[in-house]
Design an enzyme around this catalytic site. Structure first.
Site, PDB file in Angstrom:
ATOM      1  N   ASN A  19       0.840  -1.215   0.000  1.00 19.09           N
ATOM      2  CA  ASN A  19       0.000   0.000   0.000  1.00 19.09           C
ATOM      3  C   ASN A  19       0.870   1.258   0.000  1.00 19.09           C
ATOM      4  OD1 ASN A  19      -3.026  -0.408   0.092  1.00 19.09           O
ATOM      5  ND2 ASN A  19      -2.317  -1.980   1.527  1.00 19.09           N
ATOM      6  N   HIS A 114      -7.904  -0.599   6.059  1.00 24.14           N
ATOM      7  CA  HIS A 114      -8.267  -1.845   6.734  1.00 24.14           C
ATOM      8  C   HIS A 114      -8.881  -2.796   5.707  1.00 24.14           C
ATOM      9  CE1 HIS A 114      -9.370  -4.413  10.072  1.00 24.14           C
ATOM     10  NE2 HIS A 114     -10.529  -4.585   9.472  1.00 24.14           N
ATOM     11  N   GLU A 177      -5.942  -5.567  -4.454  1.00 25.50           N
ATOM     12  CA  GLU A 177      -5.997  -4.786  -5.691  1.00 25.50           C
ATOM     13  C   GLU A 177      -6.828  -3.508  -5.482  1.00 25.50           C
ATOM     14  OE1 GLU A 177      -7.735  -6.285  -9.621  1.00 25.50           O
ATOM     15  OE2 GLU A 177      -6.263  -7.802  -8.980  1.00 25.50           O
TER      16      GLU A 177
END
Ligand code: GAR
Length: 226
Positions: A19, A114, A177
């Site tokens: 991320n 999250h 994704e």
């Protein structure tokens, strides 16, 4: 946009850093209102540190194991973030519970991603628990961090179908994704001042929503009638 005016973001990681890498990639796009100025990990072995260094981004380790208390760890973490001149903090797979005191210092300026559609499946093992619960859609959420663990006001959510033959790994990959799409989008809007925390609510200005978007899973089409 003037490069010097970009909002300074520090990413907090504990592991792989995919991320974080998505946030870094978006920062290269023209007009991006933020830059990643530092990556800070609580684990010295976090893979993401290597990715950040290879991209020329400053890194630091604040190893939680070196401190007697959560507060002592957070004090140094806070000072490290300030030393990098961080204006926003992006938790990107940062696996430490934070005290209310620390969170308050960054109120409205700290985001987290999250891997579930909050408020469902707070905490750990979200994909396993989604499979056990038998939900047909699952996804990820970016939210402002508050003292309420995984309970802060929601900025953006991405939804994926759960397939009948999914296992934790295939489902996690599909969700990841979508994480890589929603996190840069959220950070972009917050950095641009188009999305902010006011009290307990997220206020959006000029961030479009596609009101025709639908995800129905499984496919709802009925057979053609004769
Ligand atoms: C991501 O799936 C992120 O949503 C999750 O950890 C993974 C980190 O992957 N975060 C949490 O579970 C926070 N409670 P990454 O290091 O490749 O970004």
């Amino acid at each position: 946009m003037n490069a010097e005016k970009r909002i300074r973001v520090a990413a907090l990681i504990s592991g792989r850093g995919s991320n974080m890498a998505a946030l870094m990639e978006a920062a290269q796009k023209p007009g991006c209102p933020y830059e990643i100025v530092a990556v800070v990990s609580n684990r010295p072995e976090a893979k993401g540190l290597e990715t950040a260094s290879a991209a020329g981004i400053a890194t630091a380790v604040v190893d939680h194991k070196a401190f007697d208390s959560r507060e002592a760890f957070e004090e140094v973490l806070h000072e490290t973030l300030l030393a990098f001149g961080a204006e926003l903090v992006a938790c990107a797979g940062f696996m430490r519970i934070m005290t209310a005191g620390f969170v308050q210092r960054w109120e409205g300026r700290m985001l987290n991603i999250h891997p579930s559609l909050l408020p469902s499946f707070k905490g750990l093992h979200t994909h396993r628990r989604a499979l056990e619960a038998g939900v047909r859609v699952h996804g990820a959420t970016v939210h402002f961090v508050t003292a309420d663990l995984d309970g802060g006001p929601i900025i953006i959510q991405g939804v994926v179908p759960v397939l009948p033959d999914d296992d934790e790994e295939t489902l996690a990959a599909r969700v990841l994704e979508v994480e890589h799409r929603i996190y840069p989008a959220a950070l972009w809007q917050v950095a641009a001042g188009k999305c902010r925390l006011e009290g307990e609510r997220v206020v959006m200005e000029g961030w479009p929503v596609d009101k025709t978007a639908r995800l129905i899973s499984p496919t709802p089409d009925l057979p053609e009638s004769e």
